[in-house]
Design a protein around this motif. Structure first.
Motif, mmCIF file in Angstrom:
data_model
loop_
_atom_site.group_PDB
_atom_site.id
_atom_site.type_symbol
_atom_site.label_atom_id
_atom_site.label_comp_id
_atom_site.label_asym_id
_atom_site.label_seq_id
_atom_site.Cartn_x
_atom_site.Cartn_y
_atom_site.Cartn_z
ATOM 1 N N LYS A 154 1.063 -1.242 -0.292
ATOM 2 C CA LYS A 154 -0.018 0.016 -0.320
ATOM 3 C C LYS A 154 0.655 1.180 0.451
ATOM 4 C CE LYS A 154 -4.458 -2.104 2.100
ATOM 5 N NZ LYS A 154 -5.273 -2.013 3.314
ATOM 6 N N SER A 155 1.867 1.351 0.580
ATOM 7 C CA SER A 155 3.154 2.133 0.832
ATOM 8 C C SER A 155 3.601 2.709 -0.625
ATOM 9 C CB SER A 155 3.503 2.667 2.107
ATOM 10 O OG SER A 155 4.878 1.689 2.019
ATOM 11 N N ARG A 156 3.968 1.127 -1.084
ATOM 12 C CA ARG A 156 4.963 1.675 -2.238
ATOM 13 C C ARG A 156 4.063 2.227 -3.839
ATOM 14 N NH1 ARG A 156 6.421 -4.069 -5.359
ATOM 15 N NH2 ARG A 156 7.692 -2.773 -6.934
ATOM 16 N N ILE A 157 2.681 2.111 -3.654
ATOM 17 C CA ILE A 157 2.116 2.226 -4.502
ATOM 18 C C ILE A 157 1.302 3.447 -4.496
ATOM 19 C CG2 ILE A 157 1.477 -0.249 -5.950
ATOM 20 C CD1 ILE A 157 -1.368 -0.517 -4.928
ATOM 21 N N ALA A 158 1.259 4.023 -3.292
ATOM 22 C CA ALA A 158 0.307 5.296 -2.396
ATOM 23 C C ALA A 158 0.491 6.753 -4.059
ATOM 24 C CB ALA A 158 0.704 5.685 -1.439
ATOM 25 N N GLY A 159 0.098 6.890 -4.723
ATOM 26 C CA GLY A 159 0.519 8.521 -4.582
ATOM 27 C C GLY A 159 0.849 8.276 -5.987
ATOM 28 N N LEU A 160 0.324 7.158 -6.638
ATOM 29 C CA LEU A 160 1.599 6.459 -8.449
ATOM 30 C C LEU A 160 0.385 6.978 -9.148
ATOM 31 C CD1 LEU A 160 3.675 3.256 -7.546
ATOM 32 C CD2 LEU A 160 4.154 6.111 -8.111
ATOM 33 N N ARG A 161 0.678 6.845 -10.296
ATOM 34 C CA ARG A 161 0.019 7.343 -11.651
ATOM 35 C C ARG A 161 0.550 6.180 -12.927
ATOM 36 N NH1 ARG A 161 -3.857 11.501 -10.563
ATOM 37 N NH2 ARG A 161 -4.373 11.179 -12.915
ATOM 38 N N ALA A 162 -0.801 5.769 -12.882
ATOM 39 C CA ALA A 162 -0.353 4.589 -14.610
ATOM 40 C C ALA A 162 -0.849 5.520 -15.738
ATOM 41 C CB ALA A 162 -0.972 3.312 -13.994
ATOM 42 N N VAL A 163 -0.530 5.095 -16.874
ATOM 43 C CA VAL A 163 -0.979 5.514 -18.206
ATOM 44 C C VAL A 163 -0.817 4.171 -18.905
ATOM 45 C CG1 VAL A 163 0.322 6.135 -20.741
ATOM 46 C CG2 VAL A 163 1.474 6.711 -18.818
ATOM 47 N N PRO A 185 -4.435 7.268 -11.190
ATOM 48 C CA PRO A 185 -3.814 7.206 -9.974
ATOM 49 C C PRO A 185 -4.131 5.470 -9.788
ATOM 50 C CG PRO A 185 -6.027 7.975 -9.565
ATOM 51 C CD PRO A 185 -5.507 8.302 -10.998
ATOM 52 N N VAL A 186 -3.375 4.720 -9.643
ATOM 53 C CA VAL A 186 -3.188 2.993 -8.975
ATOM 54 C C VAL A 186 -4.353 2.740 -8.449
ATOM 55 C CG1 VAL A 186 -1.387 1.196 -8.472
ATOM 56 C CG2 VAL A 186 -1.217 3.483 -10.028
ATOM 57 N N VAL A 187 -4.066 3.689 -7.436
ATOM 58 C CA VAL A 187 -5.250 3.390 -5.929
ATOM 59 C C VAL A 187 -6.316 4.620 -6.346
ATOM 60 C CG1 VAL A 187 -5.925 3.206 -3.742
ATOM 61 C CG2 VAL A 187 -3.265 2.540 -5.040
ATOM 62 N N ARG A 188 -7.821 4.137 -6.736
ATOM 63 C CA ARG A 188 -8.369 5.058 -7.092
ATOM 64 C C ARG A 188 -9.735 4.790 -6.112
ATOM 65 N NH1 ARG A 188 -12.350 4.720 -12.180
ATOM 66 N NH2 ARG A 188 -13.813 6.606 -11.533
ATOM 67 N N THR A 189 -9.979 6.276 -5.003
ATOM 68 C CA THR A 189 -11.065 5.907 -4.945
ATOM 69 C C THR A 189 -12.303 5.805 -5.334
ATOM 70 O OG1 THR A 189 -9.992 7.185 -2.701
ATOM 71 C CG2 THR A 189 -11.976 7.469 -2.430
ATOM 72 N N HIS A 190 -13.235 4.679 -4.741
ATOM 73 C CA HIS A 190 -14.901 5.156 -5.441
ATOM 74 C C HIS A 190 -15.659 6.319 -5.250
ATOM 75 C CE1 HIS A 190 -18.841 4.190 -7.592
ATOM 76 N NE2 HIS A 190 -18.340 2.762 -7.397
ATOM 77 N N PRO A 191 -15.957 7.068 -6.570
ATOM 78 C CA PRO A 191 -16.988 8.607 -5.967
ATOM 79 C C PRO A 191 -17.816 8.197 -5.251
ATOM 80 C CG PRO A 191 -16.210 7.780 -8.695
ATOM 81 C CD PRO A 191 -16.175 6.809 -7.753
ATOM 82 N N GLU A 192 -18.479 7.386 -5.290
ATOM 83 C CA GLU A 192 -19.707 7.382 -4.819
ATOM 84 C C GLU A 192 -19.676 6.131 -3.127
ATOM 85 O OE1 GLU A 192 -22.922 7.431 -7.480
ATOM 86 O OE2 GLU A 192 -21.914 6.212 -8.831
ATOM 87 N N THR A 193 -19.011 5.824 -3.135
ATOM 88 C CA THR A 193 -19.213 4.937 -1.967
ATOM 89 C C THR A 193 -17.432 5.149 -0.610
ATOM 90 O OG1 THR A 193 -17.390 2.922 -2.448
ATOM 91 C CG2 THR A 193 -19.611 2.875 -3.255
#
Ligand SMILES: [Fe+2]
Length: 287
Positions: free
Chosen positions: A156-165, A195-203
């Motif tokens: 989780k800390s390794r991928i936090a903030g990463l963005r994928a193309v 973002p590699v980790v996305r926050t679901h906009p509704e849940t």
């Protein structure tokens, strides 16, 4: 969220302990606003909704999809169907209804999420089974909330903030070397990063957002990013977080691309027919 107390105005039969539910007792083409509201809450709760076999002509499928939001007009216009550019038909049958031996879209057999190659990504996909093979051609779904929850703190800390193309040209060429995007299609859909980790906009829940269209990681050497994506895509699939659907003809399935990966399984394209039509509703820019 606690949905255990919700009294649904239709029957809901969970398909696994985790995700997926069969919804019955409603006429999809004639859903009033209150029922649709409940249906949408069930969609958020179960991530994948299965509807029993019913007639659903193309126009009504598009009309139902519009209840969810704006429907994508897919850039690969060779798949448009029945005069509806919103519909995308995958078929291995020729004009006489005979199997051609050619798979219409090999990319569907790798775990992916629809429309992740677009700035505004896919929300719901609504798929209808017109013709189904006796064996194979299943659709599998995997819960990406659960996949994120099961990552170790180190991951989780390794991928936090990463963005994928994400790049449709990349995934299409890799799986479909013989049938790549046209130049116009390529220009219409340049690569985009999410973002590699996305926050679901509704849940409001976090989930892994990668899949087969993800090519590399922003700010990381290409090969290192590829390796990370491959590793995480594999790590994200847990059998007990999956629902594997064996189709009956004329069933419809709706799923939430924001928190689910899906794939189709192989079938014998030379002897068996498989025809599905689908539309994808546009959601939002992932955050
Ligand atoms: Fe798909």
């Amino acid at each position: 969220m606690n949905h255990a107390v919700e009294a649904w105005p239709f029957s809901v039969r969970p398909l696994t302990p985790n995700l997926g539910a069969e919804v019955s007792g409603i006429a999809v083409e004639d859903v009033d606003d209150r029922t649709f509201g409940a249906l949408y809450r069930a969609f958020l709760r179960y991530q994948v909704l299965l509807f029993p076999p019913q007639d659903l002509p193309p126009g009504r499928q598009v009309a139902f999809a519009r209840r969810f939001g704006e429907v994508q007009i897919h850039v690969m216009n060779q798949y448009h169907a029945d005069g509806y550019p919103e519909l995308y038909r995958l078929s291995n049958l020729d004009e006489n209804g005979k199997p051609t031996g050619r798979h219409p879209d090999k990319g569907t057999m790798a775990w992916h999420t629809d429309g992740s190659w677009s700035r505004v990504t896919g929300q719901a996909t609504i798929i209808y089974g017109e013709v189904m093979p006796d064996r194979g051609g299943e659709t599998h779904f995997c819960d990406m909330y659960g996949a994120y929850d099961r990552l170790s703190p180190a991951w989780k800390s390794r991928i936090a903030g990463l963005r994928a193309v994400h790049n449709l040209d990349f995934s299409r060429t890799r799986r479909h070397g013989e049938d790549p995007l046209t130049e116009a299609q390529r220009l219409a859909k340049p690569p985009v990063d999410h973002p590699v980790v996305r926050t679901h906009p509704e849940t409001g829940r976090k989930c892994i957002y990668l899949g087969d269209h993800a090519e590399y990681i922003v700010g990381m050497p290409y090969d290192e990013g590829r390796a990370l994506i491959e590793e995480l895509n594999a790590l994200a699939i847990h059998p007990d977080l999956c629902y594997e659907h064996r189709w009956k003809t004329r069933e419809m399935i709706v799923w939430d691309n924001r928190c689910v990966l899906h794939r189709a399984t192989p079938y014998d394209e030379a002897t068996q027919g498989r025809v599905v039509r689908r539309c994808t509703v546009l959601g939002e820019i992932p955050a």
